[in-house]
Design an enzyme around this catalytic site. Structure first.
Site, PDB file in Angstrom:
ATOM      1  N   GLU A 124       0.830  -1.203   0.000  1.00 19.59           N
ATOM      2  CA  GLU A 124       0.000   0.000   0.000  1.00 19.59           C
ATOM      3  C   GLU A 124       0.867   1.256   0.000  1.00 19.59           C
ATOM      4  O   GLU A 124       1.623   1.483   0.942  1.00 19.59           O
ATOM      5  CB  GLU A 124      -0.899   0.030   1.236  1.00 19.59           C
ATOM      6  CG  GLU A 124      -1.749   1.290   1.331  1.00 19.59           C
ATOM      7  CD  GLU A 124      -2.455   1.424   2.667  1.00 19.59           C
ATOM      8  OE1 GLU A 124      -3.453   2.164   2.718  1.00 19.59           O
ATOM      9  OE2 GLU A 124      -2.003   0.813   3.655  1.00 19.59           O
ATOM     10  N   ASP A 154      -5.687   2.436  -1.472  1.00 21.04           N
ATOM     11  CA  ASP A 154      -6.400   3.211  -0.463  1.00 21.04           C
ATOM     12  C   ASP A 154      -6.859   4.521  -1.107  1.00 21.04           C
ATOM     13  O   ASP A 154      -6.041   5.351  -1.509  1.00 21.04           O
ATOM     14  CB  ASP A 154      -5.475   3.472   0.724  1.00 21.04           C
ATOM     15  CG  ASP A 154      -6.187   4.145   1.884  1.00 21.04           C
ATOM     16  OD1 ASP A 154      -6.715   5.263   1.691  1.00 21.04           O
ATOM     17  OD2 ASP A 154      -6.206   3.572   2.982  1.00 21.04           O
ATOM     18  N   GLN A 173      -9.372   0.372   0.174  1.00 24.76           N
ATOM     19  CA  GLN A 173      -9.800   0.985   1.421  1.00 24.76           C
ATOM     20  C   GLN A 173     -10.327   2.384   1.129  1.00 24.76           C
ATOM     21  O   GLN A 173     -10.013   2.955   0.077  1.00 24.76           O
ATOM     22  CB  GLN A 173      -8.643   1.055   2.429  1.00 24.76           C
ATOM     23  CG  GLN A 173      -8.227  -0.304   2.960  1.00 24.76           C
ATOM     24  CD  GLN A 173      -7.049  -0.240   3.904  1.00 24.76           C
ATOM     25  OE1 GLN A 173      -6.102   0.504   3.685  1.00 24.76           O
ATOM     26  NE2 GLN A 173      -7.088  -1.034   4.960  1.00 24.76           N
ATOM     27  N   GLU A 184     -11.474   2.173   6.516  1.00 27.59           N
ATOM     28  CA  GLU A 184     -10.405   2.551   7.430  1.00 27.59           C
ATOM     29  C   GLU A 184     -10.418   4.068   7.607  1.00 27.59           C
ATOM     30  O   GLU A 184      -9.552   4.786   7.113  1.00 27.59           O
ATOM     31  CB  GLU A 184      -9.053   2.080   6.890  1.00 27.59           C
ATOM     32  CG  GLU A 184      -7.926   2.210   7.905  1.00 27.59           C
ATOM     33  CD  GLU A 184      -6.563   1.913   7.314  1.00 27.59           C
ATOM     34  OE1 GLU A 184      -5.763   1.257   7.984  1.00 27.59           O
ATOM     35  OE2 GLU A 184      -6.306   2.350   6.175  1.00 27.59           O
TER      36      GLU A 184
END
Length: 264
Positions: free
Chosen positions: A143, A178, A204, A240
């Site tokens: 990530e 993300d 995410q 998240e």
């Protein structure tokens, strides 16, 4: 169609960790993810998952001494033994929980060390991790984390992550995309997700600014959810984010997504 997983490290923090699983299920989530569950016995966590009919879809591998500022061990020369121990612990924990994928944090770039050395260290460590994960039937995720929030984190850009994945050369290494970090670093979310979809192993979300719930900032999530649906993404999207208030009070976005048919 995306499936949403509650991140029990950032959501439902009004109650102790082991009580968050019941809250997640009551709120309508069928799965959870977690950053670092290692303070709790894996069997206790597994019991909470089973009690509430939840699936665990992602955890981070242990990432060193978080209290001292470490954010992963992957790029750190001289910490290879600690990295391998962390991977072993993550594999064992994942086996108990039935988690299919782990995020392996790259770490903070130490000052004064040439980038070539850091990259060589990270690639070697990721190859070790990918092999260990493959033997356990696990996916390794990388990530990129934006440099505004975490200055000095080694892996900050999507192109850099893809280059590393290519160099590692293992089929079980995928991109963890993300939305919040991507918005802060690069933007162009819709086109980028479309281009990268074959390489994304997990997504995410959080809104920007503030890393709060969808609808609190500048990202137009109703459009983005519909776009992800049209692309055919059927993986998990981990929630998240840091709620502005009580977690349940900020779940209007989740209820809207369900009404619009974007929740499976």
């Amino acid at each position: 169609m995306p499936r949403f997983a509650a991140n029990v490290s950032t959501l439902f923090t009004e109650v102790p960790f082991l009580e968050r699983f019941e809250r997640a299920r009551s709120a309508g989530f069928r799965a959870v993810e977690c950053q670092f569950p290692y303070a709790h016995d894996a069997r206790q966590v597994k019991a909470r998952l089973d009690d509430h009919g939840l699936e665990a879809v992602l955890i981070n591998a242990p990432a060193g001494d978080l209290a001292s500022g470490e954010r992963g061990l992957g790029c750190l020369p001289g910490r290879e033994a600690a990295f391998r121990d962390a991977i072993g612990r993550g594999v064992d924990y994942a086996a108990t929980l039935g988690v299919p994928r782990l995020h392996c944090m790259s770490g903070m770039a130490p000052p004064g060390i040439d980038d070539a050395v850091l990259r060589r260290t990270l690639v070697a460590n990721l190859r070790f991790a990918a092999d260990a994960f493959a033997k356990a039937g696990l996916v390794l995720l990388l990530e990129p984390i934006n440099a505004l929030d975490v200055p000095g984190y080694y892996l900050g850009r999507i192109a850099q992550a893809l280059d590393l994945i290519d160099e590692v050369g293992a089929p079980n290494v995928r991109l963890q995309y993300d939305i919040y970090h991507a918005q802060r670093s690069e933007g162009e979310l819709a086109a980028t997700i479309e281009r990268l979809l074959p390489r994304i192993g997990h997504m995410q979300l959080a809104d920007n600014p503030g890393r709060h719930e969808p609808g609190s900032g500048e990202i137009h999530f109703p459009f983005l959810f519909a776009h992800i649906d049209r692309l055919g993404y059927d993986g998990w999207v981990g929630c998240e984010y840091q709620p502005l208030g009580a977690t349940e009070a900020g779940l209007g976005w989740f209820e809207q997504a369900a009404r619009e048919g974007h929740v499976r």
